[in-house]
Design a protein around this motif. Structure first.
Motif, PDB file in Angstrom:
ATOM      1  N   ASP A  33       5.443   0.187  -9.958  1.00  0.00           N
ATOM      2  CA  ASP A  33       6.128   1.173 -10.798  1.00  0.00           C
ATOM      3  C   ASP A  33       7.285   1.856 -10.076  1.00  0.00           C
ATOM      4  N   LEU A  34       7.121   2.101  -8.756  1.00  0.00           N
ATOM      5  CA  LEU A  34       8.166   2.817  -8.010  1.00  0.00           C
ATOM      6  C   LEU A  34       9.357   1.937  -7.655  1.00  0.00           C
ATOM      7  N   GLY A  35       9.236   0.659  -7.803  1.00  0.00           N
ATOM      8  CA  GLY A  35      10.356  -0.228  -7.544  1.00  0.00           C
ATOM      9  C   GLY A  35      10.092  -1.179  -6.398  1.00  0.00           C
ATOM     10  N   ASP A  36      11.120  -1.983  -6.112  1.00  0.00           N
ATOM     11  CA  ASP A  36      11.004  -3.008  -5.075  1.00  0.00           C
ATOM     12  C   ASP A  36      11.018  -2.389  -3.680  1.00  0.00           C
ATOM     13  N   ASP A  37      10.456  -3.090  -2.723  1.00  0.00           N
ATOM     14  CA  ASP A  37      10.412  -2.686  -1.306  1.00  0.00           C
ATOM     15  C   ASP A  37      11.218  -3.696  -0.508  1.00  0.00           C
ATOM     16  N   CYS A  38      12.078  -3.191   0.405  1.00  0.00           N
ATOM     17  CA  CYS A  38      12.870  -4.117   1.224  1.00  0.00           C
ATOM     18  C   CYS A  38      12.127  -4.565   2.466  1.00  0.00           C
ATOM     19  N   ASN A  39      10.999  -3.929   2.770  1.00  0.00           N
ATOM     20  CA  ASN A  39      10.198  -4.350   3.924  1.00  0.00           C
ATOM     21  C   ASN A  39       8.748  -4.040   3.592  1.00  0.00           C
ATOM     22  N   ASP A  40       8.074  -5.007   2.962  1.00  0.00           N
ATOM     23  CA  ASP A  40       6.717  -4.754   2.486  1.00  0.00           C
ATOM     24  C   ASP A  40       5.696  -4.705   3.610  1.00  0.00           C
ATOM     25  N   SER A  41       6.157  -5.029   4.863  1.00  0.00           N
ATOM     26  CA  SER A  41       5.209  -5.010   5.986  1.00  0.00           C
ATOM     27  C   SER A  41       5.221  -3.681   6.728  1.00  0.00           C
ATOM     28  N   ASN A  42       6.129  -2.774   6.338  1.00  0.00           N
ATOM     29  CA  ASN A  42       6.242  -1.487   7.037  1.00  0.00           C
ATOM     30  C   ASN A  42       6.221  -0.371   5.994  1.00  0.00           C
ATOM     31  N   GLY A  70       0.807  -1.227   0.000  1.00  0.00           N
ATOM     32  CA  GLY A  70       0.000   0.000   0.000  1.00  0.00           C
ATOM     33  C   GLY A  70       0.830   1.262   0.000  1.00  0.00           C
ATOM     34  N   ASP A  71       2.172   1.139  -0.018  1.00  0.00           N
ATOM     35  CA  ASP A  71       2.996   2.340  -0.007  1.00  0.00           C
ATOM     36  C   ASP A  71       3.543   2.658  -1.398  1.00  0.00           C
ATOM     37  N   GLY A  72       3.098   1.909  -2.430  1.00  0.00           N
ATOM     38  CA  GLY A  72       3.536   2.182  -3.795  1.00  0.00           C
ATOM     39  C   GLY A  72       4.803   1.464  -4.188  1.00  0.00           C
ATOM     40  N   TYR A  73       5.396   0.727  -3.249  1.00  0.00           N
ATOM     41  CA  TYR A  73       6.623  -0.014  -3.527  1.00  0.00           C
ATOM     42  C   TYR A  73       6.355  -1.499  -3.324  1.00  0.00           C
TER      43      TYR A  73
END
Length: 348
Positions: A9-18, A1-4
């Motif tokens: 489109d904004l790229g990968d997230d290293c912590n998808d839970s935060n 839900g943070d766009g990552y």
């Protein structure tokens, strides 16, 4: 839900839970990789050495070492002070405003036992390891061989330390200038021509301390009695009364007991209480039925000495007045003296 995240489109997230941790975040100082660059708390220097400077009340500065650590808000890093143990070195190691505070006795007088049972005076100093204190003998000072509980005075005599009462009331008299700030319970009845009389009301007190200076004494310089006749035992026109007195005559100190005594009426006869020439600083502490001094040693206690509230006698109703004669016997105009310069009266 943070766009990552995966396939975002904004790229990968290293912590998808935060949602507060993603490549678009600013790095905070909080122990996390907030911006997903595989570095934690970069730019804050966490763990690096640092120092803090304190401005002391003395006007000097004091420095403490530390390491950088995150602030509570995480917006910056502060210098976290490392623990410091105060050592005995004459420095304020922990910057708390006190030097050698675990060792408050540094600089105090002390004594080192000698092989012959005496004591060598010294001073409390830090030991070589700076972990404790020791007594360092001062070989330039004379050895004292006084028994336990006694100390040596200027004359080399061993004396018990005299009481040092806190002054509930104190005043000064200068015989040379004729000035005095006495009042309250010390009534100046006369102060002129380098002589004086005073009445001291002891009703609210238990101790009278006299500090005085006498120079080149002649005649009667200091006189204290618990009766206005001030004539000691056997005085008052040869009648026996409850008077007791202490007086100085030339270089001598005399004391006379009251009729509470059955034998030793003249209880004190000290020949060299003052120097014959030059000035002598002396101190007497007088309590109800007690007397002590340090230069030289004086210690006495019995019911025939000065009393604050004596028995009824031929002089009438007892009271708590003591009478002080300065360069004269209190009730006599002929028995005068010279040499008493200043006196401080301390009541407790």
């Amino acid at each position: 839900g943070d766009g990552y995240g995966t396939d975002c489109d904004l790229g990968d997230d290293c912590n998808d839970s935060n949602p507060n941790i993603n490549p678009g975040q600013d790095e905070l100082c909080n122990g996390n990789d907030d911006n997903c660059n595989n570095d934690v708390d970069e730019g804050f220097g966490v763990g690096e050495s640092c120092s803090a400077t304190f401005n002391m009340a003395s006007g000097e500065t004091c420095m403490r070492e530390g390491v950088k650590q995150c602030s509570e808000t995480g917006e910056d890093a502060l210098c976290g002070l490392l623990p410091v143990e105060e050592i005995c070195d004459g420095e304020d190691n922990d910057c708390n405003g006190t030097v050698d505070d675990p060792f408050p006795q540094v600089g105090d007088a002390c004594s080192v036992p000698t092989n012959d049972g005496c004591d060598q005076p010294g001073e409390v100093v830090c030991n070589e390891e700076r972990s404790d204190v020791l007594c360092q003998a001062n070989l330039d000072m004379p050895v004292s061989c006084c028994p336990d509980g006694e100390i040596e005075n200027e004359a080399g005599m061993c004396c018990a330390p005299i009481p040092n009462p806190t002054c509930t009331y104190a005043c000064d008299i200068n015989l040379d200038t004729g000035e005095s700030n006495c009042g309250q319970d010390v009534l100046m009845m006369q102060l002129a021509d380098k002589r004086g009389k005073a009445r001291i009301d002891m009703d609210a007190y238990t101790t009278l301390k006299l500090d005085f200076e006498v120079c080149d004494p002649t005649g009667y310089t200091l006189h204290l009695a618990d009766s206005s006749t001030c004539n000691g035992w056997g005085g008052d026109s040869s009648t026996s009364s409850n008077d007791a007195e202490i007086h100085t005559h030339g270089t001598k100190l005399h004391g006379y007991e009251s009729d509470y005594s059955t034998d030793n009426k003249h209880f004190l006869n000290m020949e060299d209480y003052f120097a014959e020439s030059g000035c002598s600083q002396r101190e007497l502490v007088i309590t109800d039925q007690g007397l002590s001094g340090f230069e030289p040693c004086i210690e006495d206690s019995n019911d025939a000495l000065l009393r604050i509230n004596p028995m009824l006698d031929n002089e009438g109703t007892p009271d708590a007045f003591w009478y002080l004669g300065l360069n004269r016997i209190f009730s006599s105009s002929s028995r005068k003296g010279t040499g008493l310069k200043t006196i401080t009266i301390c009541l407790n």
